[in-house]
Motif scaffolding. Structure first.
Motif, PDB file in Angstrom:
ATOM      1  N   THR A 196       0.826  -1.207   0.000  1.00  0.00           N
ATOM      2  CA  THR A 196       0.000   0.000   0.000  1.00  0.00           C
ATOM      3  C   THR A 196       0.858   1.255   0.000  1.00  0.00           C
ATOM      4  O   THR A 196       0.616   2.202  -0.749  1.00  0.00           O
ATOM      5  CB  THR A 196      -0.901   0.008   1.266  1.00  0.00           C
ATOM      6  N   ARG A 197       1.889   1.244   0.825  1.00  0.00           N
ATOM      7  CA  ARG A 197       2.735   2.440   0.921  1.00  0.00           C
ATOM      8  C   ARG A 197       3.532   2.662  -0.354  1.00  0.00           C
ATOM      9  O   ARG A 197       3.733   3.795  -0.784  1.00  0.00           O
ATOM     10  CB  ARG A 197       3.659   2.311   2.139  1.00  0.00           C
ATOM     11  N   ASP A 209       2.621   1.681  -3.370  1.00  0.00           N
ATOM     12  CA  ASP A 209       1.669   2.147  -4.378  1.00  0.00           C
ATOM     13  C   ASP A 209       1.407   3.642  -4.222  1.00  0.00           C
ATOM     14  O   ASP A 209       1.379   4.388  -5.209  1.00  0.00           O
ATOM     15  CB  ASP A 209       0.338   1.381  -4.266  1.00  0.00           C
ATOM     16  N   ALA A 210       1.205   4.079  -2.976  1.00  0.00           N
ATOM     17  CA  ALA A 210       0.940   5.503  -2.733  1.00  0.00           C
ATOM     18  C   ALA A 210       2.144   6.346  -3.137  1.00  0.00           C
ATOM     19  O   ALA A 210       2.013   7.402  -3.764  1.00  0.00           O
ATOM     20  CB  ALA A 210       0.598   5.722  -1.258  1.00  0.00           C
ATOM     21  N   THR A 211       3.340   5.856  -2.805  1.00  0.00           N
ATOM     22  CA  THR A 211       4.551   6.607  -3.107  1.00  0.00           C
ATOM     23  C   THR A 211       4.748   6.755  -4.612  1.00  0.00           C
ATOM     24  O   THR A 211       5.234   7.774  -5.097  1.00  0.00           O
ATOM     25  CB  THR A 211       5.778   5.887  -2.489  1.00  0.00           C
ATOM     26  N   ALA A 238       2.416   6.754  -6.950  1.00  0.00           N
ATOM     27  CA  ALA A 238       1.167   7.077  -7.647  1.00  0.00           C
ATOM     28  C   ALA A 238       1.400   7.952  -8.881  1.00  0.00           C
ATOM     29  O   ALA A 238       0.711   7.817  -9.890  1.00  0.00           O
ATOM     30  CB  ALA A 238       0.194   7.757  -6.688  1.00  0.00           C
ATOM     31  N   GLY A 239       2.373   8.851  -8.827  1.00  0.00           N
ATOM     32  CA  GLY A 239       2.580   9.758  -9.957  1.00  0.00           C
ATOM     33  C   GLY A 239       3.598   9.266 -10.971  1.00  0.00           C
ATOM     34  O   GLY A 239       3.930   9.990 -11.910  1.00  0.00           O
ATOM     35  N   ASP A 266       4.617   6.950 -13.995  1.00  0.00           N
ATOM     36  CA  ASP A 266       3.967   6.124 -15.014  1.00  0.00           C
ATOM     37  C   ASP A 266       4.930   5.168 -15.713  1.00  0.00           C
ATOM     38  O   ASP A 266       4.542   4.075 -16.104  1.00  0.00           O
ATOM     39  CB  ASP A 266       3.306   7.020 -16.068  1.00  0.00           C
ATOM     40  N   ARG A 294       9.256   2.903 -12.291  1.00  0.00           N
ATOM     41  CA  ARG A 294       8.507   2.296 -11.188  1.00  0.00           C
ATOM     42  C   ARG A 294       9.288   1.110 -10.599  1.00  0.00           C
ATOM     43  O   ARG A 294       9.367   0.936  -9.386  1.00  0.00           O
ATOM     44  CB  ARG A 294       7.131   1.806 -11.670  1.00  0.00           C
ATOM     45  N   ASP A 323       3.782  -3.986 -13.598  1.00  0.00           N
ATOM     46  CA  ASP A 323       4.736  -3.085 -14.255  1.00  0.00           C
ATOM     47  C   ASP A 323       5.428  -3.779 -15.423  1.00  0.00           C
ATOM     48  O   ASP A 323       5.609  -3.189 -16.490  1.00  0.00           O
ATOM     49  CB  ASP A 323       5.789  -2.596 -13.250  1.00  0.00           C
ATOM     50  N   GLU A 338       5.594   6.880   1.462  1.00  0.00           N
ATOM     51  CA  GLU A 338       4.355   7.454   1.992  1.00  0.00           C
ATOM     52  C   GLU A 338       3.850   6.637   3.188  1.00  0.00           C
ATOM     53  O   GLU A 338       4.024   5.418   3.226  1.00  0.00           O
ATOM     54  CB  GLU A 338       3.263   7.451   0.914  1.00  0.00           C
ATOM     55  N   GLN A 379      -4.734   4.404   4.057  1.00  0.00           N
ATOM     56  CA  GLN A 379      -5.991   3.982   3.407  1.00  0.00           C
ATOM     57  C   GLN A 379      -7.126   3.885   4.406  1.00  0.00           C
ATOM     58  O   GLN A 379      -6.921   3.525   5.544  1.00  0.00           O
ATOM     59  CB  GLN A 379      -5.798   2.633   2.719  1.00  0.00           C
TER      60      GLN A 379
END
Lengths: 212, 212
Positions: B74-75, B77-79, B81-82, B84, B89, B132, B208, B212
């Motif tokens: 989760t962390r 993914d949040a980190t 997020a921007g 692409d 990644r 990815d 991050e 959630q």
């Protein structure tokens, strides 16, 4: 059981049976879950045949791990005696390991289970590739900084063990797993894509017998 | 002990102490060598605090492994997020894992010991990189055939675990181990050498928090 050096040919039939049974049992259950009695039964020898030679299970395991690794190292060295290019040596070595796991599944399972953790196996397995990497870096055949060699070695052994697991579990053929691992690892070493692919697909020589 | 979902913030102080003690004890000794009594003592809670919640050690381990992996996933993914670009990644994800192992050694030891074997951890850890890789192959950002994705994933997770071991054992800094692993793995995916190096050296964002 005597120290397991010397050639396979020099081993007595009982020793060979004990080694095969030990390889299988250790790979299935781990070192702490095997008793001398079970080993004797699986090998079809009297317990005394093992006890009389003053061994416990932990010692047997260490001897077996060392012996199996030395044997494979010797045979790979003999097989690659005429190959000078470090990139080709690395691709060939990777594929010889993966093919043998396919041809001898108990051997493959033993290597997959203990290759990353048994200290003697780790050290022996890393020695050959380590020389190839260093030679490749010196000769600028590989694009790698000296301080990256340790990480590259770890990546290689982990990848080979992963490929062996995939083969003994039936998820990939040895050809696919061996060639893919060789190809991706050569790329990681800076070998151009086309060449990495070609080297990973070459005809693989038979593994030489151990005749030291 | 209740099921370990929800955020860290929502965990009671006793739950947090039990989780920390369990992470450390499991990583040091393995799952079969830890008793509920030892866990309670290490966490500074009464045995009843653990027993009353109807858990045994095996269940505790599974919950912890799942919880820790979900939290990190989760962390990350949040980190990211921007971000692409699949190559960026992948490099970022690898380095976030290695840096955290440096910053939180008990976490690093737990991941190093069980990341390759605990099924929930394996599945969760592979999910993000798998997306990815597939996206990178579809968009031709990565030079990989579809049937090579599984081997590439295995190579990646093994390399990251190897880097984490190297860091928690003090053989390499997290910067060196993380960047080298990212660089070599991007090369294996067909990313050109210069770009693989640049991507592996970019400034790494902070991980991050889990919100959630």
């Amino acid at each position: 059981m005597p120290r397991m050096h010397g050639t396979l040919a020099a081993m007595s039939s009982a020793e060979k049976r004990i080694q095969d049974a030990a390889m299988r049992l250790f790979a299935e259950r781990g070192v702490t879950q095997v008793t001398v009695s079970e080993l004797a039964e699986a090998a079809g020898v009297a317990r005394g045949t093992i006890y009389n030679r003053k061994s416990d299970v932990g010692t047997l395991f260490e001897q077996l791990a060392t012996r199996l690794t030395e044997e494979m190292t010797t045979r790979i060295d003999a097989t690659m005696a005429g190959i000078d290019d470090p990139a080709r040596r690395i691709a060939t070595g990777i594929r010889l390991f993966v093919r043998r796991a396919h041809e001898e599944p108990p051997w493959g399972r033993f290597v997959a289970r203990f290759g990353a953790t048994a200290p003697t196996m780790r050290a022996l397995l890393a020695a050959g590739p380590s020389r190839d990497l260093e030679q490749g870096v010196r000769g600028r055949r590989l694009v790698l900084r000296r301080e990256q060699i340790a990480a590259a070695l770890a990546m290689m052994s982990a990848s080979v063990l992963g490929a062996i697991v995939s083969v003994v579990d039936g998820h990939q053929t040895w050809r696919e797993a061996g060639s893919t691992t060789a190809e991706l690892f050569l790329r990681a070493l800076g070998v151009p894509l086309d060449e990495a692919r070609a080297l990973s697909k070459e005809e693989l020589p038979p593994l030489e017998a151990e005749t030291q």
